[in-house]
Design a protein around this motif. Structure first.
Motif, PDB file in Angstrom:
ATOM      1  N   HIS A 113       0.822  -1.213   0.000  1.00 38.55           N
ATOM      2  CA  HIS A 113       0.000   0.000   0.000  1.00 38.55           C
ATOM      3  C   HIS A 113       0.857   1.265   0.000  1.00 38.55           C
ATOM      4  O   HIS A 113       0.622   2.198   0.778  1.00 38.55           O
ATOM      5  N   LEU A 114       1.852   1.284  -0.862  1.00 43.08           N
ATOM      6  CA  LEU A 114       2.685   2.481  -0.975  1.00 43.08           C
ATOM      7  C   LEU A 114       1.861   3.616  -1.581  1.00 43.08           C
ATOM      8  O   LEU A 114       1.181   3.438  -2.586  1.00 43.08           O
ATOM      9  N   ASN A 115       1.942   4.757  -0.973  1.00 42.70           N
ATOM     10  CA  ASN A 115       1.188   5.914  -1.448  1.00 42.70           C
ATOM     11  C   ASN A 115       2.030   6.705  -2.443  1.00 42.70           C
ATOM     12  O   ASN A 115       2.388   7.868  -2.200  1.00 42.70           O
ATOM     13  N   LEU A 116       2.335   6.074  -3.571  1.00 40.90           N
ATOM     14  CA  LEU A 116       3.177   6.721  -4.571  1.00 40.90           C
ATOM     15  C   LEU A 116       2.380   7.780  -5.328  1.00 40.90           C
ATOM     16  O   LEU A 116       1.190   7.588  -5.610  1.00 40.90           O
ATOM     17  N   PRO A 117       3.012   8.898  -5.655  1.00 43.55           N
ATOM     18  CA  PRO A 117       2.315   9.965  -6.391  1.00 43.55           C
ATOM     19  C   PRO A 117       1.814   9.477  -7.746  1.00 43.55           C
ATOM     20  O   PRO A 117       2.514   8.766  -8.469  1.00 43.55           O
ATOM     21  N   LYS A 118       0.597   9.861  -8.076  1.00 41.41           N
ATOM     22  CA  LYS A 118      -0.012   9.503  -9.361  1.00 41.41           C
ATOM     23  C   LYS A 118      -0.761  10.706  -9.911  1.00 41.41           C
ATOM     24  O   LYS A 118      -1.144  11.611  -9.176  1.00 41.41           O
ATOM     25  N   MET A 119      -0.975  10.683 -11.215  1.00 40.93           N
ATOM     26  CA  MET A 119      -1.751  11.726 -11.867  1.00 40.93           C
ATOM     27  C   MET A 119      -3.212  11.296 -11.968  1.00 40.93           C
ATOM     28  O   MET A 119      -3.505  10.131 -12.269  1.00 40.93           O
ATOM     29  N   THR A 120      -4.118  12.228 -11.717  1.00 33.60           N
ATOM     30  CA  THR A 120      -5.547  11.977 -11.898  1.00 33.60           C
ATOM     31  C   THR A 120      -6.127  13.097 -12.769  1.00 33.60           C
ATOM     32  O   THR A 120      -5.464  14.114 -13.016  1.00 33.60           O
ATOM     33  N   PRO A 195       7.626  15.544   7.101  1.00 27.93           N
ATOM     34  CA  PRO A 195       8.842  14.870   7.593  1.00 27.93           C
ATOM     35  C   PRO A 195       8.519  13.666   8.478  1.00 27.93           C
ATOM     36  O   PRO A 195       9.189  12.637   8.402  1.00 27.93           O
ATOM     37  N   THR A 196       7.494  13.799   9.309  1.00 24.40           N
ATOM     38  CA  THR A 196       7.111  12.697  10.195  1.00 24.40           C
ATOM     39  C   THR A 196       6.619  11.505   9.392  1.00 24.40           C
ATOM     40  O   THR A 196       6.995  10.352   9.662  1.00 24.40           O
ATOM     41  N   ALA A 197       5.788  11.782   8.391  1.00 28.38           N
ATOM     42  CA  ALA A 197       5.284  10.705   7.533  1.00 28.38           C
ATOM     43  C   ALA A 197       6.422  10.021   6.792  1.00 28.38           C
ATOM     44  O   ALA A 197       6.416   8.792   6.608  1.00 28.38           O
ATOM     45  N   ASN A 198       7.401  10.785   6.368  1.00 32.47           N
ATOM     46  CA  ASN A 198       8.553  10.213   5.656  1.00 32.47           C
ATOM     47  C   ASN A 198       9.360   9.286   6.562  1.00 32.47           C
ATOM     48  O   ASN A 198       9.848   8.235   6.117  1.00 32.47           O
ATOM     49  N   ILE A 199       9.514   9.651   7.823  1.00 35.81           N
ATOM     50  CA  ILE A 199      10.244   8.806   8.769  1.00 35.81           C
ATOM     51  C   ILE A 199       9.533   7.469   8.949  1.00 35.81           C
ATOM     52  O   ILE A 199      10.156   6.398   8.935  1.00 35.81           O
ATOM     53  N   HIS A 200       8.208   7.516   9.104  1.00 38.73           N
ATOM     54  CA  HIS A 200       7.426   6.287   9.258  1.00 38.73           C
ATOM     55  C   HIS A 200       7.504   5.430   7.989  1.00 38.73           C
ATOM     56  O   HIS A 200       7.590   4.199   8.066  1.00 38.73           O
ATOM     57  N   LEU A 201       7.489   6.095   6.842  1.00 42.68           N
ATOM     58  CA  LEU A 201       7.553   5.371   5.572  1.00 42.68           C
ATOM     59  C   LEU A 201       8.881   4.637   5.429  1.00 42.68           C
ATOM     60  O   LEU A 201       8.921   3.456   5.060  1.00 42.68           O
ATOM     61  N   LEU A 202       9.981   5.308   5.731  1.00 45.00           N
ATOM     62  CA  LEU A 202      11.300   4.687   5.624  1.00 45.00           C
ATOM     63  C   LEU A 202      11.434   3.508   6.587  1.00 45.00           C
ATOM     64  O   LEU A 202      12.042   2.489   6.247  1.00 45.00           O
ATOM     65  N   ALA A 203      10.849   3.634   7.774  1.00 49.53           N
ATOM     66  CA  ALA A 203      10.887   2.531   8.739  1.00 49.53           C
ATOM     67  C   ALA A 203      10.095   1.344   8.221  1.00 49.53           C
ATOM     68  O   ALA A 203      10.499   0.182   8.371  1.00 49.53           O
ATOM     69  N   LYS A 204       8.967   1.624   7.588  1.00 50.19           N
ATOM     70  CA  LYS A 204       8.131   0.565   7.027  1.00 50.19           C
ATOM     71  C   LYS A 204       8.856  -0.163   5.895  1.00 50.19           C
ATOM     72  O   LYS A 204       8.851  -1.393   5.826  1.00 50.19           O
ATOM     73  N   LEU A 205       9.519   0.600   5.030  1.00 48.45           N
ATOM     74  CA  LEU A 205      10.247  -0.008   3.918  1.00 48.45           C
ATOM     75  C   LEU A 205      11.437  -0.823   4.414  1.00 48.45           C
ATOM     76  O   LEU A 205      11.775  -1.865   3.840  1.00 48.45           O
ATOM     77  N   ALA A 206      12.070  -0.371   5.478  1.00 44.43           N
ATOM     78  CA  ALA A 206      13.237  -1.071   6.024  1.00 44.43           C
ATOM     79  C   ALA A 206      12.862  -2.412   6.645  1.00 44.43           C
ATOM     80  O   ALA A 206      13.719  -3.291   6.791  1.00 44.43           O
ATOM     81  N   SER A 207      11.593  -2.600   6.995  1.00 41.58           N
ATOM     82  CA  SER A 207      11.163  -3.835   7.651  1.00 41.58           C
ATOM     83  C   SER A 207      10.911  -4.984   6.673  1.00 41.58           C
ATOM     84  O   SER A 207      10.642  -6.111   7.079  1.00 41.58           O
ATOM     85  N   GLN A 208      11.033  -4.727   5.389  1.00 36.91           N
ATOM     86  CA  GLN A 208      10.781  -5.758   4.380  1.00 36.91           C
ATOM     87  C   GLN A 208      11.952  -6.739   4.272  1.00 36.91           C
ATOM     88  O   GLN A 208      13.075  -6.423   4.653  1.00 36.91           O
ATOM     89  N   ASN A 209      11.660  -7.918   3.718  1.00 35.20           N
ATOM     90  CA  ASN A 209      12.756  -8.845   3.448  1.00 35.20           C
ATOM     91  C   ASN A 209      13.452  -8.427   2.154  1.00 35.20           C
ATOM     92  O   ASN A 209      12.981  -7.534   1.429  1.00 35.20           O
ATOM     93  N   ASP A 210      14.569  -9.059   1.839  1.00 37.03           N
ATOM     94  CA  ASP A 210      15.391  -8.637   0.705  1.00 37.03           C
ATOM     95  C   ASP A 210      14.634  -8.683  -0.617  1.00 37.03           C
ATOM     96  O   ASP A 210      14.749  -7.773  -1.445  1.00 37.03           O
ATOM     97  N   TRP A 211      13.862  -9.748  -0.833  1.00 39.29           N
ATOM     98  CA  TRP A 211      13.133  -9.887  -2.097  1.00 39.29           C
ATOM     99  C   TRP A 211      12.077  -8.794  -2.231  1.00 39.29           C
ATOM    100  O   TRP A 211      11.911  -8.190  -3.295  1.00 39.29           O
TER     101      TRP A 211
END
Length: 238
Positions: A113-120, A195-211
């Motif tokens: 559920h990455l909230n990546l920027p998109k065009m609408t 900035p706070t949301a970015n910190i949480h996002l980076l922590a979430k991404l870091a918790s993934q496995n290598d694949w």
């Protein structure tokens, strides 16, 4: 135009990559890469050194801001975006080791559920309902949102060609942001990332496995490439 700005512009023109010829004392591609990075550095300096007000014109008693780019400036911006798209595509190929299945696979990260920027349609960047001002605001805001994802990718790459390319892509995108900011009529409409949301996002991404991390980087780059494609069409239309 001030003498300082003319001096910077002449430096950029002199540092532009020379056609197809490269220095015989450098490995293939080294000269072009050096000049590209030098040009982008100077471009970022020029974009940030002069306030947007210097690019505004006034007419009559009621001042009217005219920040529509000239055909030449739009062409240079489009060229930079095209270069960015090419570099991002090369990063995707290297990340997947030219495996087409890997490059087309988004299923692996659909649950993140990455909230990546998109065009609408409401952004005003599509052929139908095109609105230059709204589109520029959305593009600039979206590029700012992508910065945290590009930083994540940069941190995941080890030293080498991928690392260099990732650094170059982030530098190029930052220079592009500064250029587009000059064209936005009301900069206050630009949405700045939390900035706070970015910190949480980076922590979430870091918790993934290598694949998952590899596939997440692939998804980020794929979405960034698509966003740049929309940006390129909008800039050309402007």
């Amino acid at each position: 135009m001030t003498s300082s700005r003319l001096k910077y512009i002449r430096h950029i023109q002199l540092l532009s990559p020379p056609g197809k010829e490269e220095s015989s004392i450098c490995p293939p591609g080294t000269a072009i890469k050096f000049f590209s990075i030098a040009s982008l550095g100077l471009l970022l300096v020029v974009a940030t050194a002069f306030p947007a007000s210097e690019f505004k014109r006034e007419k009559g008693e009621n001042s009217v801001i005219r920040n529509k780019p000239t055909r030449a400036s739009s062409g240079k911006t489009a060229g930079q975006i095209s270069y960015l798209i090419k570099e991002v595509f090369e990063m995707r190929k290297e990340l997947c080791k030219n495996d087409e299945t890997c490059m087309k696979s988004h299923v692996a990260v659909s649950e993140n559920h990455l909230n990546l920027p998109k065009m609408t349609e409401k952004d005003g960047c599509f052929q139908t309902g095109y609105n230059r001002d709204n589109c520029l605001v959305r593009i600039t805001s979206g590029l700012l949102e992508f910065q945290v994802y590009l930083r994540y990718i940069l941190n995941k790459f080890q030293e080498g060609k991928n690392k260099d390319r990732a650094e170059h892509v982030q530098l190029s995108s930052k220079a592009l942001i500064e250029i587009l900011k000059q064209e936005v009529k009301d900069p206050n409409k630009i949405v700045l990332p939390s900035p706070t949301a970015n910190i949480h996002l980076l922590a979430k991404l870091a918790s993934q496995n290598d694949w998952q991390k590899v596939m997440t980087m692939q998804l980020i780059l794929s979405n960034f490439e698509n966003f740049l494609q929309f940006t390129l069409r909008a800039v050309r239309k402007a």
